[in-house]
Design a protein around this motif. Structure first.
Motif, PDB file in Angstrom:
ATOM      1  N   ARG A 147      50.873  44.091  31.868  1.00  0.00           N
ATOM      2  CA  ARG A 147      49.367  43.942  31.896  1.00  0.00           C
ATOM      3  C   ARG A 147      48.425  44.376  31.280  1.00  0.00           C
ATOM      4  O   ARG A 147      47.342  44.367  31.600  1.00  0.00           O
ATOM      5  CB  ARG A 147      49.070  43.346  33.488  1.00  0.00           C
ATOM      6  N   THR A 178      43.907  41.119  29.955  1.00  0.00           N
ATOM      7  CA  THR A 178      44.501  41.692  31.285  1.00  0.00           C
ATOM      8  C   THR A 178      44.115  43.117  31.344  1.00  0.00           C
ATOM      9  O   THR A 178      44.188  43.882  30.225  1.00  0.00           O
ATOM     10  CB  THR A 178      45.665  41.430  31.503  1.00  0.00           C
ATOM     11  N   SER A 230      45.715  46.469  33.310  1.00  0.00           N
ATOM     12  CA  SER A 230      46.957  46.765  34.039  1.00  0.00           C
ATOM     13  C   SER A 230      46.720  46.922  35.533  1.00  0.00           C
ATOM     14  O   SER A 230      45.577  47.604  35.936  1.00  0.00           O
ATOM     15  CB  SER A 230      47.519  47.816  33.381  1.00  0.00           C
ATOM     16  N   ASP A 231      47.603  46.637  36.482  1.00  0.00           N
ATOM     17  CA  ASP A 231      47.716  46.855  37.701  1.00  0.00           C
ATOM     18  C   ASP A 231      47.659  48.382  38.021  1.00  0.00           C
ATOM     19  O   ASP A 231      47.038  48.911  38.942  1.00  0.00           O
ATOM     20  CB  ASP A 231      48.860  46.210  38.480  1.00  0.00           C
ATOM     21  N   GLN A 277      44.088  49.744  37.409  1.00  0.00           N
ATOM     22  CA  GLN A 277      43.148  49.221  38.366  1.00  0.00           C
ATOM     23  C   GLN A 277      43.540  49.879  39.853  1.00  0.00           C
ATOM     24  O   GLN A 277      42.483  50.397  40.364  1.00  0.00           O
ATOM     25  CB  GLN A 277      43.661  47.702  38.728  1.00  0.00           C
ATOM     26  N   ALA A 281      37.303  47.655  40.762  1.00  0.00           N
ATOM     27  CA  ALA A 281      38.611  47.873  41.040  1.00  0.00           C
ATOM     28  C   ALA A 281      38.911  48.096  42.432  1.00  0.00           C
ATOM     29  O   ALA A 281      39.884  47.242  42.947  1.00  0.00           O
ATOM     30  CB  ALA A 281      39.120  48.996  40.505  1.00  0.00           C
ATOM     31  N   ALA A 287      38.278  44.277  44.116  1.00  0.00           N
ATOM     32  CA  ALA A 287      39.222  43.526  43.429  1.00  0.00           C
ATOM     33  C   ALA A 287      40.510  43.957  44.344  1.00  0.00           C
ATOM     34  O   ALA A 287      41.229  42.776  44.787  1.00  0.00           O
ATOM     35  CB  ALA A 287      39.834  43.622  41.996  1.00  0.00           C
ATOM     36  N   GLN A 288      40.887  45.232  44.769  1.00  0.00           N
ATOM     37  CA  GLN A 288      41.899  45.616  45.294  1.00  0.00           C
ATOM     38  C   GLN A 288      41.873  45.189  47.003  1.00  0.00           C
ATOM     39  O   GLN A 288      42.624  44.581  47.355  1.00  0.00           O
ATOM     40  CB  GLN A 288      41.947  47.034  45.324  1.00  0.00           C
ATOM     41  N   GLU A 320      42.699  40.712  44.167  1.00  0.00           N
ATOM     42  CA  GLU A 320      42.764  39.999  42.934  1.00  0.00           C
ATOM     43  C   GLU A 320      43.009  41.186  41.752  1.00  0.00           C
ATOM     44  O   GLU A 320      43.100  42.463  42.281  1.00  0.00           O
ATOM     45  CB  GLU A 320      40.984  39.853  42.735  1.00  0.00           C
ATOM     46  N   ARG A 321      42.871  40.730  40.544  1.00  0.00           N
ATOM     47  CA  ARG A 321      43.234  41.620  39.485  1.00  0.00           C
ATOM     48  C   ARG A 321      41.983  41.904  38.432  1.00  0.00           C
ATOM     49  O   ARG A 321      41.073  40.974  38.778  1.00  0.00           O
ATOM     50  CB  ARG A 321      44.258  41.039  38.435  1.00  0.00           C
ATOM     51  N   TYR A 353      40.115  41.750  34.744  1.00  0.00           N
ATOM     52  CA  TYR A 353      40.297  41.400  33.596  1.00  0.00           C
ATOM     53  C   TYR A 353      38.941  41.572  32.618  1.00  0.00           C
ATOM     54  O   TYR A 353      37.929  42.181  33.094  1.00  0.00           O
ATOM     55  CB  TYR A 353      40.166  39.602  33.382  1.00  0.00           C
TER      56      TYR A 353
END
Length: 112
Positions: free
Chosen positions: A32, A49, A51-52, A55, A96, A99-100, A104-105, A107
């Protein structure tokens, strides 16, 4: 959050390298990292994207580490405003974390 002159791939890769010791090639190889998920106007507007892994690093990093990372990034680049980069990193870390919490992720929206 809006910023100018910050490249979402190379600069975020450098930041993750500073914060987590990740090699840039490893950063780029992740599933990602900077993949286009939306494009308009011949590529002048993009959504990429994040990346996880990046993040996760941003969500876990301590405030003091972000300040040190901003200083280190500016030194590596040979120019820049440490306070501005630090502010950007603090905002990214807050995004981040949020989102965590929500599952969520992240972008990145780019408009040239």
């Amino acid at each position: 959050m809006a910023t100018k002159g910050f490249d979402s791939t190379t600069d975020l890769g450098a930041i993750e390298g500073i914060l987590a010791g990740v090699d840039f090639d490893e950063f780029l190889a992740r599933p990602r990292t900077s993949h286009v998920v939306a494009e308009r106007d011949g590529g002048e507007r993009l959504v990429l994207t994040i990346s996880d892994e990046l993040q996760g690093v941003l969500a876990r990093v301590e405030t003091a580490e972000l300040t040190v990372a901003a200083r280190h990034w500016v030194e590596e680049q040979g120019s820049g405003d440490t306070d501005a980069i630090g502010g950007l990193l603090h905002e990214l870390a807050e995004l981040a974390r949020g989102a965590q919490r929500r599952g969520e992720r992240l972008y990145c929206w780019i408009c040239v």
